[in-house]
Design a protein around this motif. Sequence first.
Motif, mmCIF file in Angstrom:
data_model
loop_
_atom_site.group_PDB
_atom_site.id
_atom_site.type_symbol
_atom_site.label_atom_id
_atom_site.label_comp_id
_atom_site.label_asym_id
_atom_site.label_seq_id
_atom_site.Cartn_x
_atom_site.Cartn_y
_atom_site.Cartn_z
ATOM 1 N N LYS A 120 0.765 -1.087 0.072
ATOM 2 C CA LYS A 120 0.055 -0.024 0.154
ATOM 3 C C LYS A 120 0.922 1.378 0.015
ATOM 4 N N ILE A 121 0.334 2.026 -0.851
ATOM 5 C CA ILE A 121 1.322 3.360 -0.914
ATOM 6 C C ILE A 121 1.201 4.244 0.201
ATOM 7 N N VAL A 122 2.307 4.574 0.908
ATOM 8 C CA VAL A 122 2.173 5.474 2.150
ATOM 9 C C VAL A 122 2.489 6.853 1.788
ATOM 10 N N LYS A 123 3.595 7.098 0.731
ATOM 11 C CA LYS A 123 3.671 8.329 0.370
ATOM 12 C C LYS A 123 4.365 8.296 -1.224
ATOM 13 N N TYR A 124 3.715 9.248 -1.864
ATOM 14 C CA TYR A 124 4.071 9.450 -3.346
ATOM 15 C C TYR A 124 4.533 10.624 -3.671
ATOM 16 N N VAL A 125 5.619 10.794 -4.098
ATOM 17 C CA VAL A 125 6.313 12.117 -4.441
ATOM 18 C C VAL A 125 6.419 12.102 -6.003
ATOM 19 N N ASP A 126 5.692 13.183 -6.615
ATOM 20 C CA ASP A 126 5.685 13.074 -8.110
ATOM 21 C C ASP A 126 6.274 14.145 -8.790
ATOM 22 N N PHE A 127 7.605 13.891 -9.322
ATOM 23 C CA PHE A 127 8.229 14.996 -9.988
ATOM 24 C C PHE A 127 7.860 14.878 -11.548
ATOM 25 N N TRP A 128 7.303 16.113 -12.000
ATOM 26 C CA TRP A 128 6.533 16.364 -13.069
ATOM 27 C C TRP A 128 6.790 17.823 -13.641
ATOM 28 N N ASN A 129 6.798 18.006 -14.981
ATOM 29 C CA ASN A 129 6.853 19.469 -15.484
ATOM 30 C C ASN A 129 5.277 20.083 -15.546
ATOM 31 N N PRO A 130 4.958 21.008 -14.559
ATOM 32 C CA PRO A 130 3.704 21.575 -14.468
ATOM 33 C C PRO A 130 3.340 22.420 -15.898
#
Length: 146
Positions: A120-130
């Motif tokens: 189960k995902i506890v923390k998801y840090v998403d690096f993307w170009n807004p």
Amino acid sequence: MKTKDQIRTLAQQAFQNHLTYLSSGRISEWVDLFTADGVLEFPYGPADFPSHVAGKTALYDYMKNFPEHFKVEFENLHFHGTEDPTLVIAEFTSRGHAISTGKPYNQKYISVVTTNEDGKIVKYVDFWNPLVAMESINQPLASFVS
């Protein structure tokens, strides 16, 4: 007790499910990938965009409009090896378009995801170009979550 390989497999499968559920608009199933207090973070989001979303209700409210805004397929998934089997570092791309404008939405991502031993995902840090998203929908990203 699970082995490190079993835990790593569960973590990577959760990540693959994340991509499948988002690309097919299965937002309730996407939310179920997270723990009850799971966190989604966007370190590079613009000022009018949330930097932190926590808890299943907030995650659903944040992501429920994704299928109305974007039609995407996620591709080129590559997992980087980690010592911690609950840590997933992934690079991937999206190929698609914004539904409202028809403009392309082709994005490169790096994700750093921590799961529990059950995947189960506890923390998801998403690096993307807004900027790619803003150009695609031709409006501020705040409209994505409203």
